[in-house]
Write a protein that holds these residues in place. Structure first.
Motif, PDB file in Angstrom:
ATOM      1  N   VAL A 190       0.835  -1.207   0.000  1.00  0.00           N
ATOM      2  CA  VAL A 190       0.000   0.000   0.000  1.00  0.00           C
ATOM      3  C   VAL A 190       0.868   1.254   0.000  1.00  0.00           C
ATOM      4  O   VAL A 190       0.576   2.226  -0.711  1.00  0.00           O
ATOM      5  CB  VAL A 190      -0.961  -0.018   1.202  1.00  0.00           C
ATOM      6  CG1 VAL A 190      -1.742   1.295   1.287  1.00  0.00           C
ATOM      7  CG2 VAL A 190      -1.930  -1.193   1.078  1.00  0.00           C
ATOM      8  N   LEU A 191       1.940   1.270   0.784  1.00  0.00           N
ATOM      9  CA  LEU A 191       2.827   2.441   0.796  1.00  0.00           C
ATOM     10  C   LEU A 191       3.446   2.664  -0.578  1.00  0.00           C
ATOM     11  O   LEU A 191       3.551   3.815  -1.041  1.00  0.00           O
ATOM     12  CB  LEU A 191       3.911   2.268   1.852  1.00  0.00           C
ATOM     13  CG  LEU A 191       3.532   2.607   3.296  1.00  0.00           C
ATOM     14  CD1 LEU A 191       4.719   2.398   4.216  1.00  0.00           C
ATOM     15  CD2 LEU A 191       3.045   4.053   3.394  1.00  0.00           C
ATOM     16  N   ASN A 192       3.885   1.576  -1.230  1.00  0.00           N
ATOM     17  CA  ASN A 192       4.435   1.734  -2.575  1.00  0.00           C
ATOM     18  C   ASN A 192       3.388   2.312  -3.523  1.00  0.00           C
ATOM     19  O   ASN A 192       3.693   3.158  -4.382  1.00  0.00           O
ATOM     20  CB  ASN A 192       4.918   0.384  -3.103  1.00  0.00           C
ATOM     21  CG  ASN A 192       6.238  -0.047  -2.483  1.00  0.00           C
ATOM     22  OD1 ASN A 192       6.934   0.775  -1.872  1.00  0.00           O
ATOM     23  ND2 ASN A 192       6.583  -1.306  -2.627  1.00  0.00           N
ATOM     24  N   ALA A 193       2.146   1.844  -3.382  1.00  0.00           N
ATOM     25  CA  ALA A 193       1.078   2.360  -4.235  1.00  0.00           C
ATOM     26  C   ALA A 193       0.819   3.839  -3.955  1.00  0.00           C
ATOM     27  O   ALA A 193       0.616   4.631  -4.879  1.00  0.00           O
ATOM     28  CB  ALA A 193      -0.193   1.542  -4.016  1.00  0.00           C
ATOM     29  N   VAL A 194       0.839   4.232  -2.673  1.00  0.00           N
ATOM     30  CA  VAL A 194       0.622   5.639  -2.314  1.00  0.00           C
ATOM     31  C   VAL A 194       1.737   6.509  -2.872  1.00  0.00           C
ATOM     32  O   VAL A 194       1.513   7.584  -3.431  1.00  0.00           O
ATOM     33  CB  VAL A 194       0.501   5.777  -0.783  1.00  0.00           C
ATOM     34  CG1 VAL A 194       0.530   7.257  -0.376  1.00  0.00           C
ATOM     35  CG2 VAL A 194      -0.781   5.126  -0.294  1.00  0.00           C
ATOM     36  N   HIS A 195       2.991   6.045  -2.717  1.00  0.00           N
ATOM     37  CA  HIS A 195       4.135   6.828  -3.199  1.00  0.00           C
ATOM     38  C   HIS A 195       4.121   6.956  -4.717  1.00  0.00           C
ATOM     39  O   HIS A 195       4.617   7.947  -5.266  1.00  0.00           O
ATOM     40  CB  HIS A 195       5.433   6.173  -2.742  1.00  0.00           C
ATOM     41  CG  HIS A 195       5.639   6.254  -1.249  1.00  0.00           C
ATOM     42  ND1 HIS A 195       6.439   5.367  -0.563  1.00  0.00           N
ATOM     43  CD2 HIS A 195       5.125   7.104  -0.328  1.00  0.00           C
ATOM     44  CE1 HIS A 195       6.431   5.670   0.712  1.00  0.00           C
ATOM     45  NE2 HIS A 195       5.639   6.728   0.882  1.00  0.00           N
TER      46      HIS A 195
END
Length: 511
Positions: free
Chosen positions: A382-387
């Motif tokens: 999810v963090l990779n997707a947000v970034h």
């Protein structure tokens, strides 16, 4: 014991072969000796009798000579002696046993020895026939004929062959029994112990001195070598266990460091997220302190303060639970609860980037996972997707079921799985980079913004849970990471208790 039997069989066959060659040689030699002996007796008798009968014929006439031939014939039990005519038309009683055409050499040799020719299927053995000229020669063309059957010779050879066969069988049986007994004692039992010891070592039982053979031969040396090998294996296993433990500890440290990295990002966002409830708490507290408010208004303010305090406590507790190091433990867990908790933790970070998080959760059976490890996987994705998303974009987390999915390393071709899709509409991943995104320390982020371990750790965790992780991406349209987790067959009919709401969305904006 199989080796002892093979050795015994080889020895018996070898003994049989040697004795068979010996028997054949002996029978051949006996046959030759018997033939030489018969011929010698005939020759001695012929050279003795021929001059006597010739002299009798010369002195007293043919009749006296024939009487002497009959007397000598009667005196010999096994040899028939008679006078035969060598004329072209002999009388039946004086016809020679051997065809006249075979007697041509008699005129030159004086004594001729031949074996009778047998025609047809006669069961009688041939006879040895000796022809001798009389000295001095009589006026009648003839010769003295000595005939002896070879039946005793055949009987003797048969008896010799039978005795030899009995001896061969007896020797073979004795040798076989002896080899079997000695083989079982000196080969069979030691080899069985060596095999059992090798199996013990293969199963991990490499204790020193467990095998002791007192034999001072190759098997004893092999036992000593096996024990030395067992010691070496034990030491190698100790070293291997230490290496594996060190690798596991290092892996756990890397995973914990990755969690702390995420915790730092979440703590920074959480500090901003706590501003709103703190402002509300301070406002209600000031109203209560100023006084002049009715008891109902004071109760409302206290209730609001308690609610905001509980909200802050829950946020801090989730962050502390995520950062706390605990031993791995797989238990049945609800993916709905796990996705919801992850969404709550990452909402502040998504809000700071003006990114909207949404979750869609179907009714799925529970999965047996380590909750902390799987949450780390979801946070990474999810963090990779947000970034990777721009302001105003949406990151979707969807939980559902796949009826049959091919799982690498599974004994079955396809298994039932629960799948979590993390989808963004960001910049996407170039096709040339896709094969390397799960490599350790590989990152497409600018220097200082990523360690390159997140996806590698996520893949390892999912693989350890018997699942797999896949990615689909298109430059300019976004990426979708899918985590497949196998469902235990006994849980296939169950569903998560917290998935009664088919869809839930959380919108986050910066404050």
């Amino acid at each position: 014991m199989r080796l002892a039997r093979k050795l015994g069989l080889a020895l018996v066959l070898g003994v049989w072969l040697v004795l068979a060659v010996f028997a054949i040689t002996r029978l051949s030699r006996e046959r030759e000796l018997f033939d030489v002996d018969m011929r010698g007796d005939h020759r001695v008798l012929a050279t003795t009798v021929a001059p006597v009968i010739g002299a009798q014929w010369h002195n007293q006439g043919e009749a006296a000579a024939m009487r002497m031939v009959r007397r000598i014939d009667a005196a010999r039990a096994h040899i028939t002696i008679r006078w035969v005519s060598l004329t072209d038309s002999p009388l039946p009683e004086s016809r020679p046993i051997v065809a006249p055409s075979r007697l041509a050499a008699l005129a030159d040799q004086g004594i001729l020895q031949l074996y009778e020719e047998r025609t047809g299927a006669s069961a009688e053995p041939p006879r040895l026939v000796t022809y001798a000229r009389l000295v001095p020669p009589p006026p009648t063309n003839g010769a003295l004929e000595l005939a002896e059957s070879t039946a005793p010779k055949a009987a003797y050879l048969r008896a010799t062959a039978y005795d030899t066969l009995i001896a061969i069988v007896a020797v073979a049986v004795v040798c076989g029994l002896l080899v079997a007994a000695l083989g079982a004692h000196y080969v069979g039992r030691p080899v069985s112990r060596l095999i059992a010891r090798a199996r013990e070592i293969g199963a991990g039982g490499a204790e020193r001195g467990a095998l002791a053979l007192k034999q001072r031969d190759e098997l004893g040396e092999l036992a000593t070598a096996i024990e030395r090998m067992a010691e070496d294996l034990t030491e190698a296993r100790r070293r291997e266990v230490k290496v594996v433990e060190a690798q596991i500890a290092m892996l756990e440290q890397l995973r914990h460091a990755d969690r702390l990295t995420h915790a730092g990002q979440m703590a920074a966002a959480l500090a901003h997220e706590l501003g709103t409830p703190l402002n509300l708490i301070r406002g209600h507290a000031q109203r209560v302190l100023r006084g002049g408010r009715s008891p109902e208004q004071v109760m409302d303010s206290v209730t609001a303060i308690a609610a905001q305090s509980e909200r802050m406590t829950e946020l801090v507790r989730k962050l502390l639970d995520y950062t706390r190091r605990r031993p791995a433990q797989r238990t049945p867990a609800s993916l709905a609860d796990l996705v919801t908790a992850t969404n709550d933790l990452l909402t502040p970070i998504a809000a700071g980037k003006q990114v909207r998080l949404t979750t869609t959760i179907d009714s799925v059976p529970p999965v047996r996972v380590d909750v902390d490890q799987l949450q780390q996987v979801l946070i990474n994705l999810v963090l990779n997707a947000v970034h990777a998303s721009s302001e105003g974009a949406t990151v979707s987390v969807r939980v559902g079921s796949e009826a049959t999915v091919s799982m690498p390393g599974s004994a079955r071709e396809k298994v039932s799985c629960t799948v979590v899709h993390v989808e963004d509409t960001g910049v996407g991943i170039p096709e040339s980079v896709l094969p390397r995104i799960f490599d350790p320390f590989f990152t497409t982020k600018p220097s200082g913004e990523g360690t390159g371990l997140g996806l590698s750790i996520a893949r390892d965790i999912v693989n350890e849970h018997g699942g797999s992780i896949a990615v689909r991406s298109e430059v300019g349209k976004g990426s979708t990471f899918s985590v497949y987790l196998p469902v235990e067959p006994s849980w296939a009919g169950l569903s998560s208790s917290s998935t009664t709401t088919p869809e839930r969305g959380t919108s986050s904006t910066s404050s």
